[in-house]
Design an enzyme around this catalytic site. Structure first.
Site, mmCIF file in Angstrom:
data_model
loop_
_atom_site.group_PDB
_atom_site.id
_atom_site.type_symbol
_atom_site.label_atom_id
_atom_site.label_comp_id
_atom_site.label_asym_id
_atom_site.label_seq_id
_atom_site.Cartn_x
_atom_site.Cartn_y
_atom_site.Cartn_z
ATOM 1 N N GLN A 53 1.110 -5.292 4.509
ATOM 2 C CA GLN A 53 1.494 -4.233 3.570
ATOM 3 C C GLN A 53 2.764 -3.509 4.014
ATOM 4 O O GLN A 53 3.410 -2.852 3.204
ATOM 5 C CB GLN A 53 0.349 -3.224 3.411
ATOM 6 C CG GLN A 53 -0.860 -3.830 2.714
ATOM 7 C CD GLN A 53 -1.946 -2.800 2.498
ATOM 8 O OE1 GLN A 53 -2.734 -2.538 3.385
ATOM 9 N NE2 GLN A 53 -1.969 -2.203 1.313
ATOM 10 N N CYS A 101 -5.860 -0.114 -3.884
ATOM 11 C CA CYS A 101 -5.020 -0.688 -2.839
ATOM 12 C C CYS A 101 -3.638 -0.046 -2.901
ATOM 13 O O CYS A 101 -3.075 0.101 -3.989
ATOM 14 C CB CYS A 101 -4.900 -2.198 -3.038
ATOM 15 S SG CYS A 101 -3.901 -3.011 -1.768
ATOM 16 N N LEU A 102 -3.120 0.321 -1.738
ATOM 17 C CA LEU A 102 -1.784 0.928 -1.677
ATOM 18 C C LEU A 102 -0.724 -0.019 -2.215
ATOM 19 O O LEU A 102 0.332 0.411 -2.665
ATOM 20 C CB LEU A 102 -1.444 1.305 -0.235
ATOM 21 C CG LEU A 102 -2.399 2.286 0.458
ATOM 22 C CD1 LEU A 102 -1.974 2.483 1.904
ATOM 23 C CD2 LEU A 102 -2.454 3.605 -0.284
ATOM 24 N N GLU A 144 -9.209 -5.336 3.878
ATOM 25 C CA GLU A 144 -8.040 -5.458 4.759
ATOM 26 C C GLU A 144 -7.887 -6.883 5.291
ATOM 27 O O GLU A 144 -6.772 -7.389 5.417
ATOM 28 C CB GLU A 144 -8.132 -4.461 5.920
ATOM 29 C CG GLU A 144 -8.246 -2.999 5.513
ATOM 30 C CD GLU A 144 -7.192 -2.555 4.518
ATOM 31 O OE1 GLU A 144 -6.128 -3.181 4.420
ATOM 32 O OE2 GLU A 144 -7.465 -1.560 3.807
HETATM 33 NI NI NI Z 1 -5.111 -3.130 0.127
#
Ligand code: NI
Length: 180
Positions: A53, A101-102, A144
């Protein structure tokens, strides 16, 4: 999320790659990565984050469970750095619950996950560790972990009808499950 956020967004190639194992636990780049993961997770109010990410294709993730309105009994844990994780499913009953989710802003979805997993991993010093996760932390971990194998939570959704806009989610659910 600020415009300057370096969080990789859905469509970024790195989110679809299989992350490489960490081999050098003394590399200064690893220390920097761990600090940045922690900073961004806290800044974005997440309960977990994975290295891809931040654009780094390495097998590193953080799980940081804490109680939320939807999971009032979720354990409060110090953010746990997990490197090169592998897991076994201890209970194969799939349970659907909400995730965000970011890297996929603006939506939430119901995602089937296993309620109990046993994880072998290495800590930041390269020492082998094992931990069992149940319920919410188990969900966060599986979310994750998927980032390390090129998956996002939408890939696990059973039906498009299980995907909602975040604004609709908050109407239904009250502020809950933080993004990961
Ligand atoms: Ni995520």
């Amino acid at each position: 999320m600020s415009q300057s956020s370096p969080i990789q967004q859905l469509g970024a190639e790195v989110l679809r790659q299989t992350a490489l194992a960490v081999e050098d636990f003394t590399a200064s780049e690893l220390v920097t990565l761990l600090n940045e993961l922690m900073q961004h997770m806290q800044a974005e109010n997440g309960v977990g984050i994975a290295a891809p990410q931040l654009g780094v294709s390495l097998q590193v993730l953080v799980v940081a469970s804490r109680p939320t309105p939807r999971y009032p009994n979720a354990p409060t844990m110090s953010p746990l750095v997990m490197i090169n994780p592998r897991y076994q499913v201890l209970d194969e009953t799939l349970i659907k619950d909400w995730e965000g989710c970011l890297s996929v802003p603006g939506i939430r979805a119901l995602v089937p996950r296993y309620p109990s997993v046993l994880v072998d991993f290495q800590d930041r010093d390269g020492q082998s560790q094992q931990i069992r996760f149940d319920d919410f932390p188990a969900r966060v971990f599986q979310h994750e972990y998927d980032h390390l194998i090129g998956l996002v939570y939408l890939d696990r959704v059973e039906s498009n009808r299980d995907i909602v806009a975040e604004s609709e989610f908050y109407k239904r659910i009250k502020p809950v499950g933080a993004a990961a």
